[in-house]
Write an enzyme that holds these catalytic residues in place. Structure first.
Site, short mmCIF file in Angstrom:
data_model
loop_
_atom_site.label_atom_id
_atom_site.label_comp_id
_atom_site.label_asym_id
_atom_site.label_seq_id
_atom_site.Cartn_x
_atom_site.Cartn_y
_atom_site.Cartn_z
N CYS A 113 44.40 29.95 9.98
CA CYS A 113 45.20 30.20 8.84
C CYS A 113 46.26 29.15 8.44
CB CYS A 113 46.10 31.27 8.98
SG CYS A 113 45.04 32.93 9.36
N HIS A 257 51.69 31.63 3.77
CA HIS A 257 50.27 31.98 3.86
C HIS A 257 50.17 33.52 3.67
CE1 HIS A 257 46.48 33.50 5.89
NE2 HIS A 257 47.19 33.74 7.02
N ASN A 287 43.74 38.62 3.41
CA ASN A 287 43.93 37.22 3.87
C ASN A 287 42.62 36.40 4.12
OD1 ASN A 287 44.37 35.39 5.84
ND2 ASN A 287 45.08 36.59 7.67
#
Ligand code: COA
Length: 330
Positions: A113, A257, A287
């Site tokens: 990520c 994020h 995500n």
């Protein structure tokens, strides 16, 4: 000293929308559970055999067009992904082939990520030193083909979506530039969030028994990840601001994020940020790991939320564990 600036952005997500109710038909979950804990309402999934380099192609073309460049102008393609199209070579090579530019340098970044934050910083260094002038930085992921669609994996399966985002970096010619980046990792927690198989440290790398155990699916200690994120995200944002003489009041837009809306809300509260200083779009995409920041950045620019001269912070955390931030004068 040279600096780099983002000259063009693009993003691409698959057409297929998968809602929380759609997931509830596959596994034992509910829209209420997912929304309450994560803020996610839907995500995009590819149909059939589509890899991250395929998703990244359109995003890259759009970013190049906005930058007024052709793929032939590129010195390097950096591809951040945790779901590479194939084990090797890297997705940057596959994207380079689709863009039709043999000879251009390629580099894959495997920082999950935090991949795009790391990739942007790497590209920035190559431009600062004068070694390169134009670099395509991509975050692209296909998660849907690697999720455990049984109740065993439901904590992870509901979180992730597919997508890609791209940025073209060129040499800065005025005050608009990447000001700084701060990068961190803690490998002692590598197994808090990981996808183990196929593993070259095992012989064989994959067996029917291992598949039965589900070790080819992502494993996550969600609470540990959550705790780490709400601690490190505000810290690294403060770190990059303070190192450059700024405070949180100077931030025009923070693009965190997109892993969990609750994490981002808690981090914003810790930092004392107003709601309009933080951009979130996890509700629509879930995500998308390395793709989440470039997708969000492009959407924020398209929505007119970022204008020339603004101070923008990109900040991420994820598996590794890794975390980091970029400070940008837009
Ligand atoms: N639907 C319904 N129930 C689920 C579920 C799902 N998709 N996934 C897990 N559960 C169940 C568990 O089995 C457990 O049940 P039990 O109490 O009977 O054992 C229970 O829900 C756990 O609930 P809770 O303790 O409230 O979960 P949580 O608050 O820790 O939330 C996460 C779980 C995954 C949403 C949360 O830990 C999280 O978001 N962590 C960060 C993850 C992340 O961001 N990862 C990516 C980092 S880049």
């Amino acid at each position: 000293m040279r600096s780099s600036r983002i000259a063009g952005l693009g993003h691409f997500v698959p057409e297929r929308i998968v809602t929380n109710d759609d997931l509830a038909e596959l596994i034992d979950t509910s829209n209420e559970w997912i929304v309450q804990r994560t803020g996610i309402e839907q995500r995009r999934w590819v149909d059939g055999d589509v890899g991250p380099a395929d998703l990244a192609l359109q995003a890259s073309k759009d970013a190049l067009e906005e930058a007024g460049l052709s793929a032939k102008d590129l010195d390097m393609i950096i591809f951040a992904t945790l779901s590479p199209d194939i084990n090797f070579p890297g997705s940057s090579c596959l994207l380079q082939k689709s863009l039709g530019v043999p000879g251009v340098a390629t580099l894959d970044i495997r920082n999950q990520c935090t991949g795009f934050v790391y990739a942007l910083s790497v590209a920035d260094q190559f431009i600062k030193t004068g070694m390169m002038n134009h670099i395509l930085v991509v975050g692209g992921e296909v998660h849907s083909s690697g999720m455990d669609m049984t109740n065993r994996g439901r904590d992870v399966t509901v979180l992730f979506g597919d997508g890609a985002g791209a940025a073209v970096l060129t040499v800065a010619d005025d005050e608009s530039c990447i000001l700084d980046s701060k990068l961190h990792a803690d490998g002692s927690n590598y197994d808090v969030l990981m996808l183990e198989l196929p593993a070259s440290r095992l012989n064989p790398r994959l067996s029917p028994e291992m598949l039965d155990e589900g070790r080819h699916y992502p494993q996550m200690d969600g609470r540990k990840v959550f705790r780490n994120a709400v601690t490190e995200l505000p810290k690294v944002v403060t770190e990059v601001l303070e190192a450059n003489g700024y405070t949180t009041e100077d931030i025009d837009l923070l693009i965190p994020h997109q892993a969990n809306l609750r994490i981002n809300q808690m981090a914003a509260r810790t930092l004392g940020l107003r709601e309009d200083q933080v951009f979130n779009n996890i509700q629509k995409y879930g995500n998308t790991t390395a793709a989440s920041i470039p997708i969000a950045l492009h959407e924020a620019v398209e929505a007119g939320l970022i204008k020339k001269g603004d101070l923008v912070v990109l900040a991420a955390f994820g598996a590794g564990l890794t975390w980091g931030a970029n400070l940008i004068r837009w």
